[in-house]
Design a protein around this motif. Structure first.
Motif, PDB file in Angstrom:
ATOM      1  N   PRO A 186       0.916  -1.171  -0.014  1.00 50.16           N
ATOM      2  CA  PRO A 186       0.007   0.099   0.095  1.00 50.16           C
ATOM      3  C   PRO A 186       0.817   1.063  -0.211  1.00 50.16           C
ATOM      4  O   PRO A 186       1.894   1.267   0.264  1.00 50.16           O
ATOM      5  CB  PRO A 186      -0.813  -0.082   1.291  1.00 50.16           C
ATOM      6  CG  PRO A 186      -0.594  -1.612   1.606  1.00 50.16           C
ATOM      7  CD  PRO A 186       0.714  -2.134   1.167  1.00 50.16           C
ATOM      8  N   VAL A 187       0.131   2.379  -0.282  1.00 46.66           N
ATOM      9  CA  VAL A 187       0.990   3.753  -0.526  1.00 46.66           C
ATOM     10  C   VAL A 187       1.167   4.205   0.947  1.00 46.66           C
ATOM     11  O   VAL A 187       0.055   4.324   1.821  1.00 46.66           O
ATOM     12  CB  VAL A 187       0.167   4.652  -1.277  1.00 46.66           C
ATOM     13  CG1 VAL A 187       1.157   6.023  -1.679  1.00 46.66           C
ATOM     14  CG2 VAL A 187       0.015   4.023  -2.793  1.00 46.66           C
ATOM     15  N   ALA A 188       2.404   4.499   1.458  1.00 41.87           N
ATOM     16  CA  ALA A 188       2.330   5.218   2.886  1.00 41.87           C
ATOM     17  C   ALA A 188       1.886   6.453   2.896  1.00 41.87           C
ATOM     18  O   ALA A 188       2.074   7.291   1.676  1.00 41.87           O
ATOM     19  CB  ALA A 188       4.013   5.088   3.038  1.00 41.87           C
ATOM     20  N   PRO A 189       1.126   7.223   3.874  1.00 42.25           N
ATOM     21  CA  PRO A 189       0.901   8.564   4.019  1.00 42.25           C
ATOM     22  C   PRO A 189       2.030   9.415   3.604  1.00 42.25           C
ATOM     23  O   PRO A 189       3.280   9.343   4.161  1.00 42.25           O
ATOM     24  CB  PRO A 189       0.761   8.575   5.476  1.00 42.25           C
ATOM     25  CG  PRO A 189      -0.065   7.135   5.831  1.00 42.25           C
ATOM     26  CD  PRO A 189       0.821   6.461   5.196  1.00 42.25           C
ATOM     27  N   GLY A 190       1.596  10.363   2.764  1.00 42.57           N
ATOM     28  CA  GLY A 190       2.896  11.390   2.466  1.00 42.57           C
ATOM     29  C   GLY A 190       3.805  10.834   1.131  1.00 42.57           C
ATOM     30  O   GLY A 190       4.615  11.592   0.673  1.00 42.57           O
ATOM     31  N   ALA A 191       3.300   9.579   0.413  1.00 41.15           N
ATOM     32  CA  ALA A 191       4.170   9.144  -0.544  1.00 41.15           C
ATOM     33  C   ALA A 191       3.387   9.386  -1.758  1.00 41.15           C
ATOM     34  O   ALA A 191       2.069   9.642  -1.784  1.00 41.15           O
ATOM     35  CB  ALA A 191       4.343   7.743  -0.177  1.00 41.15           C
ATOM     36  N   ASP A 322     -14.244   2.365 -11.087  1.00 40.19           N
ATOM     37  CA  ASP A 322     -13.972   2.652  -9.803  1.00 40.19           C
ATOM     38  C   ASP A 322     -12.238   2.067  -9.475  1.00 40.19           C
ATOM     39  O   ASP A 322     -11.771   1.318 -10.156  1.00 40.19           O
ATOM     40  CB  ASP A 322     -14.566   2.113  -8.616  1.00 40.19           C
ATOM     41  CG  ASP A 322     -16.038   2.668  -8.913  1.00 40.19           C
ATOM     42  OD1 ASP A 322     -16.090   3.747  -9.425  1.00 40.19           O
ATOM     43  OD2 ASP A 322     -16.816   2.147  -8.352  1.00 40.19           O
ATOM     44  N   PHE A 323     -11.439   2.860  -8.951  1.00 44.18           N
ATOM     45  CA  PHE A 323     -10.170   2.289  -8.409  1.00 44.18           C
ATOM     46  C   PHE A 323      -9.911   2.601  -6.738  1.00 44.18           C
ATOM     47  O   PHE A 323     -10.649   3.515  -6.482  1.00 44.18           O
ATOM     48  CB  PHE A 323      -8.989   2.816  -9.063  1.00 44.18           C
ATOM     49  CG  PHE A 323      -8.945   4.370  -8.930  1.00 44.18           C
ATOM     50  CD1 PHE A 323      -8.268   4.871  -7.881  1.00 44.18           C
ATOM     51  CD2 PHE A 323      -9.470   4.963  -9.729  1.00 44.18           C
ATOM     52  CE1 PHE A 323      -8.152   6.195  -7.939  1.00 44.18           C
ATOM     53  CE2 PHE A 323      -9.313   6.626  -9.708  1.00 44.18           C
ATOM     54  CZ  PHE A 323      -8.759   7.231  -8.847  1.00 44.18           C
ATOM     55  N   GLY A 324      -9.401   1.754  -6.387  1.00 42.37           N
ATOM     56  CA  GLY A 324      -9.201   2.139  -4.741  1.00 42.37           C
ATOM     57  C   GLY A 324      -7.594   2.233  -4.580  1.00 42.37           C
ATOM     58  O   GLY A 324      -6.657   1.777  -5.162  1.00 42.37           O
ATOM     59  N   VAL A 325      -7.399   3.271  -3.763  1.00 40.35           N
ATOM     60  CA  VAL A 325      -5.955   3.563  -3.280  1.00 40.35           C
ATOM     61  C   VAL A 325      -5.696   3.140  -2.220  1.00 40.35           C
ATOM     62  O   VAL A 325      -6.452   3.391  -0.856  1.00 40.35           O
ATOM     63  CB  VAL A 325      -5.705   5.138  -3.108  1.00 40.35           C
ATOM     64  CG1 VAL A 325      -4.414   5.617  -2.815  1.00 40.35           C
ATOM     65  CG2 VAL A 325      -6.250   5.835  -4.492  1.00 40.35           C
ATOM     66  N   PHE A 326      -4.984   1.837  -1.678  1.00 47.22           N
ATOM     67  CA  PHE A 326      -4.542   1.365  -0.754  1.00 47.22           C
ATOM     68  C   PHE A 326      -3.572   2.082   0.219  1.00 47.22           C
ATOM     69  O   PHE A 326      -2.308   2.245  -0.351  1.00 47.22           O
ATOM     70  CB  PHE A 326      -4.309  -0.007  -0.843  1.00 47.22           C
ATOM     71  CG  PHE A 326      -5.493  -0.895  -1.284  1.00 47.22           C
ATOM     72  CD1 PHE A 326      -5.964  -2.030  -0.194  1.00 47.22           C
ATOM     73  CD2 PHE A 326      -5.974  -1.156  -2.528  1.00 47.22           C
ATOM     74  CE1 PHE A 326      -6.645  -2.680  -0.610  1.00 47.22           C
ATOM     75  CE2 PHE A 326      -7.152  -1.962  -2.785  1.00 47.22           C
ATOM     76  CZ  PHE A 326      -7.441  -2.729  -1.765  1.00 47.22           C
ATOM     77  N   VAL A 327      -3.952   2.454   1.469  1.00 45.40           N
ATOM     78  CA  VAL A 327      -3.003   3.269   2.160  1.00 45.40           C
ATOM     79  C   VAL A 327      -2.372   2.568   3.356  1.00 45.40           C
ATOM     80  O   VAL A 327      -3.134   1.798   3.832  1.00 45.40           O
ATOM     81  CB  VAL A 327      -3.944   4.582   2.774  1.00 45.40           C
ATOM     82  CG1 VAL A 327      -2.965   5.501   3.700  1.00 45.40           C
ATOM     83  CG2 VAL A 327      -4.465   5.408   1.714  1.00 45.40           C
TER      84      VAL A 327
END
Length: 379
Positions: A186-191, A322-327
């Motif tokens: 998943p994408v880290a907060p701030g990345a 639709d797409f999801g951004v996994f955080v």
């Protein structure tokens, strides 16, 4: 109909990897089989001179838990078989008008979406209404909302010619710039990362110019300006016109689909772990006749992303995905301090077959692809 093994859009593109989903959604202390599944069916109108198209089935799991023992039933008993052939060798043979399908892994993770498609082929000379197809999803556990487990769509053989675009936007994970691919993290907060959209033309006219509207969820923003795009003040909505881009019907070209991408960033304040949902919508700005139009005989989203009515498309039901951004969990696994942003904010890769620069991403998507598999009904 030429049923090609399409690079990204063919049956069973997984919308989330098990690693990412298990990171974003913590498992309950005690096993619970409750999962709210949903299903949609789109893309069942065929242009006048097109042989057929791929109808789109979208599966989703709103949670709170992973869903196991997935079965999808395609009911073709109301389909007019004098006008349409239903073809799907990856599912079971029809029994009393119903086709049973499963999915690899037998599971849809909580928060994940899962897209696949099946071909519907027009018989020579057929026009008008061609009946209806109904799809139903079930799992072995408890579903708290069964109202969204069934979807139906009328099959229409249009007398109009035109472009007929289909868009697929995979879920977003950490982007590895060096490898030109997503990772499983998943994408880290701030990345930073990227939103991709693949476009396919299933119609009988060339799309001259493509118009996109990309709506990002809260806590996610576009990072780099682009001449062809207008961004909202909060940098969460991009409206883009690629006036010079032409996309022919996929039957006529070897490189039959195109990839687009936009660079994004997840805010440091984003809830984590979580899955944030956005949409991509595409339509033709204009249409032009092709040099050798295919004959009828065989030839060798969501409201936030709606486009204005003057944009053209034979069947707008499959123009949005639709797409999801996994955080990632703050301080946990993920994209670290951000990835390098290079090149234009929206990249265009015309023709996946010749896209060397995006080869890594294509291979990644292929590696994630889940195919529909045959299931045998209980005796």
């Amino acid at each position: 109909m030429k049923l090609r093994n399409r690079a990204l859009l063919r049956a069973g593109v997984a919308a989330a990897a098990a690693i990412a989903a298990s990171t974003a959604f913590a498992a309950p202390a005690l096993a619970d089989d409750t999962a709210d599944l949903g299903i949609k069916l789109d893309g069942t109108t065929i242009a006048a001179n097109a042989e057929g198209k791929f109808a789109v089935v979208s599966l989703s799991n709103a949670g709170p838990n992973d869903a196991h023992g997935i079965t999808v039933t395609i009911d073709i008993s109301a389909l007019d078989t004098e006008k349409i052939d239903f073809i799907d060798g990856e599912c079971d043979d029809p029994v009393e008008g119903k086709v049973l399908c499963g999915i690899d892994g037998d599971t849809i993770e909580a928060g994940a979406e899962y897209d696949w498609d099946f071909p519907i082929v027009k018989k020579d000379g057929a026009t008008g209404d061609a009946g209806e197809i109904t799809v139903t999803i079930e799992h072995e556990g408890t579903d708290p909302n069964e109202k969204n487990n069934t979807a139906s769509a009328k099959v229409v053989l249009s007398e109009e010619s035109g472009a007929d675009l289909r868009v697929y936007s995979p879920d977003v994970y950490t982007w590895d710039e060096a490898a030109k691919s997503y990772t499983d993290e998943p994408v880290a907060p701030g990345a930073s990362s990227r939103v991709f959209a693949e476009v396919l033309n299933m119609g009988d006219m060339t799309a001259k110019g493509l118009a996109f509207k990309v709506s990002l969820p809260e806590h996610v923003t576009f990072t780099t300006p682009e001449d062809e795009c207008d961004f909202s003040a909060d940098k969460r909505v991009a409206t883009c016109d690629y006036n010079d881009f032409e996309l022919k019907p996929y039957e006529l070209v070897e490189e039959f689909n195109s990839l687009f991408y936009w660079d994004i960033k997840v805010d440091e304040s984003a809830p984590a772990p979580s899955t944030l949902h956005g949409t991509v919508t595409v339509a033709a700005i204009d249409e032009v006749e092709i040099e050798a139009p295919p004959a009828i005989a065989r030839m060798n989203a969501p409201k936030a992303a709606e486009l204005p009515e003057h944009f053209k498309d034979i069947d707008k039901t499959d123009n949005t995905d639709d797409f999801g951004v996994f955080v990632a969990e703050a301080g946990g696994e993920g994209g670290g301090g951000g990835l390098p942003v290079t090149g234009p904010a929206a990249g265009i890769i015309g023709g996946v077959g010749g896209a060397v620069v995006i080869a890594g991403a294509v291979l990644f998507f292929l590696a994630r692809r889940r195919r529909v598999v045959t299931v045998t009904p209980d005796a």
